[in-house]
Enzyme design. Structure first.
Site, PDB file in Angstrom:
ATOM      1  N   CYS A  44       3.363   3.368   0.177  1.00 38.31           N
ATOM      2  CA  CYS A  44       4.009   3.078   1.459  1.00 38.31           C
ATOM      3  C   CYS A  44       5.005   1.935   1.300  1.00 38.31           C
ATOM      4  O   CYS A  44       6.144   2.016   1.770  1.00 38.31           O
ATOM      5  CB  CYS A  44       2.933   2.746   2.497  1.00 38.31           C
ATOM      6  N   CYS A  45       4.587   0.865   0.604  1.00 40.19           N
ATOM      7  CA  CYS A  45       5.512  -0.263   0.391  1.00 40.19           C
ATOM      8  C   CYS A  45       6.702   0.157  -0.475  1.00 40.19           C
ATOM      9  O   CYS A  45       7.826  -0.303  -0.256  1.00 40.19           O
ATOM     10  CB  CYS A  45       4.788  -1.429  -0.280  1.00 40.19           C
ATOM     11  N   CYS A  91       4.011  -6.196   8.065  1.00 41.28           N
ATOM     12  CA  CYS A  91       3.886  -5.021   8.926  1.00 41.28           C
ATOM     13  C   CYS A  91       2.577  -5.108   9.725  1.00 41.28           C
ATOM     14  O   CYS A  91       1.538  -5.520   9.192  1.00 41.28           O
ATOM     15  CB  CYS A  91       3.858  -3.755   8.084  1.00 41.28           C
ATOM     16  N   CYS A  93      -0.881  -3.868   8.412  1.00 42.25           N
ATOM     17  CA  CYS A  93      -1.371  -4.508   7.180  1.00 42.25           C
ATOM     18  C   CYS A  93      -1.461  -6.024   7.319  1.00 42.25           C
ATOM     19  O   CYS A  93      -1.494  -6.737   6.313  1.00 42.25           O
ATOM     20  CB  CYS A  93      -0.461  -4.162   6.006  1.00 42.25           C
ATOM     21  N   CYS A 135       3.887  -6.927  -1.752  1.00 38.17           N
ATOM     22  CA  CYS A 135       4.442  -5.608  -1.423  1.00 38.17           C
ATOM     23  C   CYS A 135       5.193  -4.981  -2.594  1.00 38.17           C
ATOM     24  O   CYS A 135       5.452  -3.790  -2.585  1.00 38.17           O
ATOM     25  CB  CYS A 135       5.371  -5.721  -0.217  1.00 38.17           C
TER      26      CYS A 135
HETATM   27 FE1  SF4 Z   1       3.447   0.230   4.602  1.00 38.50          FE
HETATM   28 FE2  SF4 Z   1       1.766  -1.809   5.040  1.00 38.50          FE
HETATM   29 FE3  SF4 Z   1       3.594  -1.912   3.033  1.00 38.50          FE
HETATM   30 FE4  SF4 Z   1       4.358  -2.065   5.607  1.00 38.50          FE
HETATM   31  S1  SF4 Z   1       3.095  -3.553   4.457  1.00 38.50           S
HETATM   32  S2  SF4 Z   1       5.334  -0.863   4.020  1.00 38.50           S
HETATM   33  S3  SF4 Z   1       2.909  -0.619   6.589  1.00 38.50           S
HETATM   34  S4  SF4 Z   1       1.807  -0.527   3.209  1.00 38.50           S
END
Ligand code: SF4
Length: 234
Positions: free
Chosen positions: A121-122, A204, A207, A230
């Site tokens: 996701c990151c 985010c 998280c 991240c």
């Molecule tokens: Fe995704 Fe969490 Fe990374 Fe944001 S901090 S990009 S929601 S995994």
């Protein structure tokens, strides 16, 4: 002013010399060095946790680019901080977004990817979009500090970002939280209001949680997971 040609070897040597010459220097001196070396080809990246580094950078170069990564998962307070910075500081806020919206990502990878694979996701929502945005620059400045977490104890004020072939500037690497608080108070710096609501670090929303007394400032990021960064600053 001499603006360097963005040749990787030259930039790497420049970063190494800057790291040695500027260790112990004041944040404004570090950013002034960056401006002398890179002219309009350096930028600031900001998570909009506060606007200390954008404020410092604007004192060195009015209109400096401040790159903000809108992951689609931010708290409303973070977007509000971004808007307040854009409206009141002499900087150029550039908001960049991932290739896919959250809905498109959910359709491609399933909902709540951040729970199942936060690294992916990151990578999709932070690392790749920022890498693309930074291609326009020779150097980038961040607000990383050594006292934020164990993994940040050894960051330099100037570093060679080998992955991007860029110079990385960490002008407040040596600052303590007290230094940050003093600068904010003395200069009326805009701060994300979540910092007054129990959050030690703001990322985010899915998280990020509030921290408990005695925890590291970043303990609320990816809490309960082994992940601590991240990937932007690896
Ligand atoms: Fe995704 Fe969490 Fe990374 Fe944001 S901090 S990009 S929601 S995994």
């Amino acid at each position: 002013m001499t603006i360097v040609v963005p040749d990787a070897d030259h930039l790497r040597r420049l970063a190494e010399r800057g790291a040695s010459d500027l260790e112990g220097a004041a944040a404004l001196e570090i950013l002034t060095w960056a401006d002398e070396q890179f002219g309009t080809t350096w930028c600031v990246t900001s998570s909009m946790e506060d606007s200390v580094v954008p404020h410092l950078a604007s004192r060195v170069r009015a209109g400096v680019d401040v790159v903000f990564l809108d992951t689609g998962y931010h708290f409303p307070e973070t977007i509000g901080t971004r808007d307040a910075v854009a409206a009141t500081l002499p900087v150029t806020v550039k908001t960049i977004t991932p290739r896919q919206t959250v809905a498109e990502q959910d359709a491609s990878f399933g909902a709540r990817l951040y729970e199942r694979n936060p690294d992916q996701c990151c990578a999709l929502r932070k690392v790749t979009p920022l890498r693309n945005a930074l291609k326009d620059y020779t150097a980038w400045a961040s607000g990383l500090r050594r006292d934020e977490a164990d993994g940040r104890r050894h960051i330099g004020v100037i570093e060679w970002d080998a992955r991007r072939s860029m110079v990385k500037i960490n002008p407040i690497a040596a600052w303590t939280q007290q230094d940050v608080d003093s600068y904010i108070a003395e200069n009326g710096v805009i701060v994300n209001t979540l910092l007054f609501d129990g959050y030690g670090s703001v990322g985010c929303a899915p998280c990020t949680r509030r921290i408990k007394p005695g925890e590291d400032l970043r303990a609320g990021r990816w809490a309960g997971m082994s992940k601590t960064e991240c990937g932007i600053h690896d």
